[in-house]
Write an enzyme that holds these catalytic residues in place. Structure first.
Site, mmCIF file in Angstrom:
data_model
loop_
_atom_site.group_PDB
_atom_site.id
_atom_site.type_symbol
_atom_site.label_atom_id
_atom_site.label_comp_id
_atom_site.label_asym_id
_atom_site.label_seq_id
_atom_site.Cartn_x
_atom_site.Cartn_y
_atom_site.Cartn_z
ATOM 1 N N LYS A 282 52.406 -27.158 -9.618
ATOM 2 C CA LYS A 282 51.771 -27.802 -8.477
ATOM 3 C C LYS A 282 52.323 -29.214 -8.281
ATOM 4 C CE LYS A 282 47.245 -25.522 -8.921
ATOM 5 N NZ LYS A 282 47.139 -24.975 -7.556
ATOM 6 N N ARG B 119 43.660 -14.501 -9.633
ATOM 7 C CA ARG B 119 43.494 -13.065 -9.424
ATOM 8 C C ARG B 119 43.986 -12.266 -10.629
ATOM 9 N NH1 ARG B 119 47.121 -13.830 -4.228
ATOM 10 N NH2 ARG B 119 46.120 -15.853 -4.517
ATOM 11 N N LYS C 49 35.688 -17.083 -12.324
ATOM 12 C CA LYS C 49 37.025 -17.524 -12.734
ATOM 13 C C LYS C 49 36.903 -18.775 -13.607
ATOM 14 C CE LYS C 49 41.211 -19.632 -10.754
ATOM 15 N NZ LYS C 49 41.850 -20.102 -9.503
#
Length: 506
Positions: free
Chosen positions: A288, A362, A276
């Site tokens: 965030k 993902r 990743k």
């Protein structure tokens, strides 16, 4: 740093700036320490009784002892004799390396690797730990400092010699070479992780991959840009990239051994590592919290570990074909960024409802996992700082391991133990897939708070049906926060040990 071995029966005559010997927690001296004790007329025993407890990793340096040629004797704590395992040995090596790193020495010698452990570790593995500890202790990050590390700053010995039996020298040399290569790979991984996001961009990562290819003939690199990625229909990966002005890069590394290796079946197929490469993760629209967001420069830890592993295996001349895939971009909030509720189409053709834009890892990995099919791999391992849930589950000791293949999972667990870079296997039952159901797409990108690291792995598993696959969640192990903030270089040791084991079984 230079490494060597030496065989001698007269430790007290060794000419060195520092000579290290072990001492157990109850004050018992190792045979090597006993030899120096005899040469010094009992001085070592006297010092241990008064000033040294032998705690694992503790050190005490003694200067210019009469009867001993070495200018310094470094006593290294081994802990309890009955608990002197490979892990305790690695801790002792790190303690010694830390002590030596505070000195500027031409050379040092150590007897620690020759000492057997209670769990019968090999001399090769102990020598590897010695080299790793020595190089890691000398690592300094100064890439973005205005004043580089001054030459007057202590940097440890320039040469480390392991004292071993003559018939064990070849095994020790092999271990030293492996440890040095692993540590060099870790150093690259650490520096890439420590670099700020305004420097270490997707383009920068691609350039680092090209630099590896320029350095090692065994590595070839291809870098795919936006139009090529679009042509592959990597809609999931590109949806994350579209929120940033930094262009995405899909990096393909191909390691082919210099020696032609005759192999059959799976041994003839490449192993694929997928890392990743989110060079900064603000969370996208699902922003965030500001506190510690600076640490999201480490969200490319998986990519950095792939690059570090490639450096290590090229240095070692691994006799096994390996492919590295790095989907790299930033995850930022903007008018073009993904929105919660958006539906995107992956390279595999599956549609994904994005319920949380901060579950972006993902989304980039799934397209890379589909791309991996073209290599007809023996195994695919993805490495990602994927979920905070894994940190909650396992803390900062073990990386999370998920796999649909028991044999692959066991090989990785064994490699982690051998490398002192442990992982812990997590569940991956089909029942968890229920949490990823969507009313508007084939699957959702999150499954809610329960078992967050498990459902993330379940998501990835939907794109890995064509091959043997494992996922390493390194969110808790790729870096440290707080006053010791910095990249750790993990899981390069685990990956290199795994690849070495696959070479041996080919």
């Amino acid at each position: 740093m230079e490494f060597s071995t030496q065989s001698t029966v007269s430790l007290h005559r060794i000419k060195s700036a520092a000579l290290a010997v072990g001492v157990y927690a109850d004050g018992t001296l190792t045979p090597e320490a006993q030899a120096l004790d005899r040469a010094s007329q009992g001085l070592i025993t006297e010092v241990v009784k008064q000033d040294f407890r032998g705690t694992a990793g503790a050190t005490l340096t003694l200067h210019r002892i009469e009867g001993i040629t070495a200018r310094r004797v470094v006593l290294v704590g081994l802990g309890k004799a009955e608990e002197y395992t490979a892990a305790a040995h690695a801790k002792a090596e790190r303690g010694l390396a830390a002590a030596l790193s505070q000195l500027s020495l031409a050379d040092a010698a150590s007897t620690l690797a020759a000492l057997p452990t209670t769990n019968a570790s090999t001399l090769r593995s102990r020598a590897s730990q010695a080299a790793q500890a020595a190089i890691n202790a000398g690592y300094r990050y100064d890439a973005t400092l205005s004043k580089k590390d001054d030459k007057k700053t202590p940097s440890g010995p320039k040469k480390l010699t392991l004292i071993v039996a003559r018939n064990e020298a070849a095994e020790a040399q092999r271990g030293l070479a492996e440890g040095a290569a692993i540590a060099n790979g870790m150093a690259l991984t650490r520096t890439l992780g420590n670099l700020p996001g305004n420097i270490c961009t997707p383009t920068y990562l691609a350039d680092q991959a090209k630099q590896l290819a320029n350095t090692y003939d065994s590595i070839k690199v291809q870098v795919l840009e936006r139009k090529q990625i679009e042509a592959l229909k990597m809609g999931s990966f590109l949806s994350v990239a579209k929120g940033s002005a930094e262009p995405p890069r899909f990096i393909v590394l191909h390691y082919k051994p210099a020696k032609a290796v005759k192999a059959k079946g799976k041994a003839a197929q490449p192993i694929v590592l997928v890392g990743k490469g989110i060079t900064f993760d603000a969370g996208g629209i699902s922003l965030k919290p500001a506190a510690t967001m600076d640490e999201m420069k480490y969200d490319m830890g998986g990519a950095a570990s792939v690059l570090g592993t490639f450096r290590a295996i090229a240095e070692l001349g691994l006799e096994r074909e390996v492919v590295g895939l790095i989907p790299s971009c930033e995850n930022l909030p903007s008018g073009t960024a993904n929105k919660p509720g958006d539906v995107v189409t992956s390279m595999a053709g599956l549609t994904i409802e994005i319920l949380n834009t901060d579950a972006e890892g993902r989304l980039v990995l799934c397209d890379a996992l589909t791309y991996a099919e073209r290599f007809k791999p023996a195994a695919v391992i993805d490495i990602a700082t994927l979920t905070g849930a894994c940190v909650v589950a396992l803390g900062h000791v073990n990386s999370g391991l998920f796999s649909t293949d028991d044999e692959l999972a066991q090989s990785l667990l064994d490699a982690g133990r051998a490398a002192q870079d442990p992982a812990w296997r997590m569940p991956l039952e089909e029942a968890y897939q229920e949490q990823l159901k969507s009313n508007f797409a084939d699957l959702a990108n999150i499954g809610g708070p329960p078992a967050g690291s498990v459902t993330a792995a379940c998501f990835l598993s939907r794109f890995t049906q064509a091959y043997s696959w494992a996922h390493l969640d390194i969110a808790g192990t790729a870096w440290r926060g707080g006053k010791d903030k910095g990249s750790t270089g993990r899981p390069v040791p685990l990956l290199v040990h795994y690849l070495l084991s696959q070479q041996a079984s080919a």
